[in-house]
Design an enzyme around this catalytic site. Structure first.
Site, PDB file in Angstrom:
ATOM      1  N   SER A  21       0.858  -1.169   0.000  1.00 66.42           N
ATOM      2  CA  SER A  21       0.000   0.000   0.000  1.00 66.42           C
ATOM      3  C   SER A  21       0.900   1.226   0.000  1.00 66.42           C
ATOM      4  CB  SER A  21      -0.846  -0.026   1.280  1.00 66.42           C
ATOM      5  OG  SER A  21      -1.387   1.228   1.584  1.00 66.42           O
ATOM      6  N   TYR A  30      -1.224  -0.398  10.581  1.00 72.23           N
ATOM      7  CA  TYR A  30      -1.333  -0.812   9.181  1.00 72.23           C
ATOM      8  C   TYR A  30      -0.029  -0.505   8.450  1.00 72.23           C
ATOM      9  CZ  TYR A  30      -3.119  -0.949   4.373  1.00 72.23           C
ATOM     10  OH  TYR A  30      -3.313  -1.232   3.048  1.00 72.23           O
TER      11      TYR A  30
END
Length: 187
Positions: free
Chosen positions: A95, A108
């Site tokens: 990501s 995350y």
């Protein structure tokens, strides 16, 4: 099962956070197809939490899926990828969170930064060892997916600590805004 049937694929249930499950998947693939051409590590969870409200169980769950899931995939499948006489390829979805972070996304981003390092190292080692294995790192930005429903897949969801799910469609992120103040680091 219905999706696999719809697209003409073989569905095999696998818990990426459990190495034995991923190892069983690898053996099933070899038993059914004889070789592995491509491995795509794409499982991920994206719940948010402030660090002060995180529990060790929160960390274990986030890292178990996002980081250990990728490690398990590489570990279980690498021998089969290397044995493919035609060459093979491994990809992992990380990501933009693997390059920057912001409040509430720290857990995350920690998991995704680690996947970036894993895949960069894997690429270098495959090249150094003369393995015919391509390595790709996918690093999308905000994407409309079901990651905003991550908690539904958490085995111990009742003890969710500080995590909560947010639908990105409900945030300004797709309109160019940032849902929180300023990112801590923007690279």
């Amino acid at each position: 099962e219905s999706t696999a049937e719809e697209i003409g694929a073989t569905g095999i249930r696998c818990d990426v956070s459990d190495y034995a499950s991923v190892e069983a998947l690898a053996r099933s693939v070899i038993a059914q197809f004889g070789k592995v051409d491509i491995l795509v590590n794409n499982a991920g969870v994206g719940s948010l939490a402030p660090l002060a409200k995180m529990t060790i169980d929160d960390w274990n769950w986030m890292l178990g899926v996002n980081l250990w899931g990728t490690i398990h995939g590489v570990q279980a499948f690498l021998p089969y990828l290397a044995a493919n006489p035609d060459g093979a390829h491994v990809a992992a979805t990380t990501s933009i969170g693997g390059f920057t972070t912001m409040p509430m996304l720290v857990p995350y981003s920690v998991s995704k930064y680690a996947v970036v390092a894993l895949m960069e190292g894997l690429r270098m080692e495959c090249e150094n060892d003369g393995l015919n294995i391509g390595v790709t790192l996918l690093a999308p930005g905000p994407t409309r997916s079901n990651i905003h429903k991550s908690m539904r897949n958490r085995p111990d969801a009742s003890s969710n600590g500080g995590f909560f799910d947010v639908d990105l469609d409900q945030l300004d992120a797709f309109e160019g805004g940032v849902p929180w103040k300023e990112p801590i680091f923007a690279g």
